[in-house]
Design an enzyme around this catalytic site. Sequence first.
Site, PDB file in Angstrom:
ATOM      1  N   ASP A  56      49.457  47.104  48.687  1.00 34.07           N
ATOM      2  CA  ASP A  56      50.310  48.036  47.948  1.00 34.07           C
ATOM      3  C   ASP A  56      51.299  48.739  48.870  1.00 34.07           C
ATOM      4  OD1 ASP A  56      48.398  47.251  46.165  1.00 34.07           O
ATOM      5  OD2 ASP A  56      47.413  49.198  46.022  1.00 34.07           O
TER       6      ASP A  56
ATOM      7  N   GLY B 274      48.302  49.143  37.175  1.00 36.07           N
ATOM      8  CA  GLY B 274      48.132  48.242  38.318  1.00 36.07           C
ATOM      9  C   GLY B 274      49.441  48.026  39.059  1.00 36.07           C
TER      10      GLY B 274
HETATM   11  C1  GLA Z   1      44.423  47.053  44.518  1.00 41.31           C
HETATM   12  C2  GLA Z   1      44.339  47.438  45.994  1.00 41.31           C
HETATM   13  C3  GLA Z   1      44.973  46.372  46.875  1.00 41.31           C
HETATM   14  C4  GLA Z   1      44.393  44.998  46.578  1.00 41.31           C
HETATM   15  C5  GLA Z   1      44.410  44.731  45.067  1.00 41.31           C
HETATM   16  C6  GLA Z   1      43.688  43.472  44.688  1.00 41.31           C
HETATM   17  O1  GLA Z   1      45.761  47.021  44.111  1.00 41.31           O
HETATM   18  O2  GLA Z   1      44.962  48.687  46.191  1.00 41.31           O
HETATM   19  O3  GLA Z   1      44.804  46.712  48.238  1.00 41.31           O
HETATM   20  O4  GLA Z   1      43.103  44.877  47.109  1.00 41.31           O
HETATM   21  O5  GLA Z   1      43.820  45.801  44.328  1.00 41.31           O
HETATM   22  O6  GLA Z   1      44.287  42.355  45.259  1.00 41.31           O
END
Ligand code: GLA
Length: 387
Positions: free
Chosen positions: A170, A122
Amino acid sequence: MIERLKERFKSNYQASPAVIAAAPGRVEVIGNHTDYNQGPVIGAAIDRGVVVALRRIDEAVFRFSSADSSVIEISDSSQRQRGVASWLNYPLGVYNALIRRGLKASGGFEMSVESDVPSGAGLSSSAALELASGKAFSEAYGLTIGLDELAVAGREAENEFVGVPCGILDQGVSACGKAGHLVHIDCRELKFSTMPLGDDFSIWIFNTHKKHSLVESMYSQRHEECRKAVEQLKSAGLEIEYLADVTPEEFEANKKSLDIEIAKRAEHIVYEIDRVKRVRALLVEGKSAEVGRLLFESHASSRDLFENSVEELDYLVRILESMPDVVGARLTGGGFGGAAMALAGEAFTETYAESVASAYRGYFGETPVVIRCRIADGARVLESASK
Ligand code: GLA
């Protein structure tokens, strides 16, 4: 990492790269799934990232190599890749997005990539790859483009070329990160700003290595449920376009008109947006130590309402809450597995982090990877033959 990358580039292509560019991974600090609902989000760029080496060539072929793959060669850069070559879709998607923004493509290129972002944690290794590629392309092809626009091009690559309906979090954080600072993104206006976190705090990552097998489709499902919430609230008479348009008061007055599950998703988003605003206000006032309660509330809301947590993350957050000098903790990123983050002061040391890991090991029989992150700068060119 850079020396290793240069050596591999030379041995793969018998030439030196013209450009070396880097971009960081990111931690989502607060704003879980708020970005594609057009709300605000706060993240931090970390000292783990992707480095890309690139040179243009006359021949119209495109070559790629990474630490995990030998050279892959393709001749059509507009073609989406599958299987072992699917990681090429990130740089290729950005290349195509930059062509739409005026990059004058001719001939081909050779690219090598190195990363120290653990994947599946993540921490958005994919955005780091998009932004490092974007910086390398714009430098090598002489395209003038700001970091904000590069972030948008990265998201476009991910949405349209890779096929993931993510928001701008991100890419925005990877592009606009600043050492010692958190990045705030107004996702509707696409405005990026930074706020100092203060030197006394660190961000810690505890990666569970758990990943729901359907993580991508579950992310899309949540996206769809948020869209349904907007439809149902519109049918109830609210004049809105996104969940970010709904205040907590409006939500409370109208929640009965929503299907039960949809109401939970919407409640999470509406109050999470409110939490992001409160965290931002505290940070602006220099009260970083006071944001913790909101981080814990965010986790509880992801767990109970958005239902994108897993047992392992809940356990980590519970243990972290009992540790000295942990300001706040929550799941970070898309959820359905992945990592928990903790914002902690100086008194939370490696020893305490290890005790969290060993408690987890005692319970689940596996060790989570613990990473202490320094907050780093965003995407940048490290070396360029033209400079
Ligand atoms: C992932 C997605 C982001 C966002 C997060 C949750 O990282 O790529 O754009 O939506 O999940 O906040």
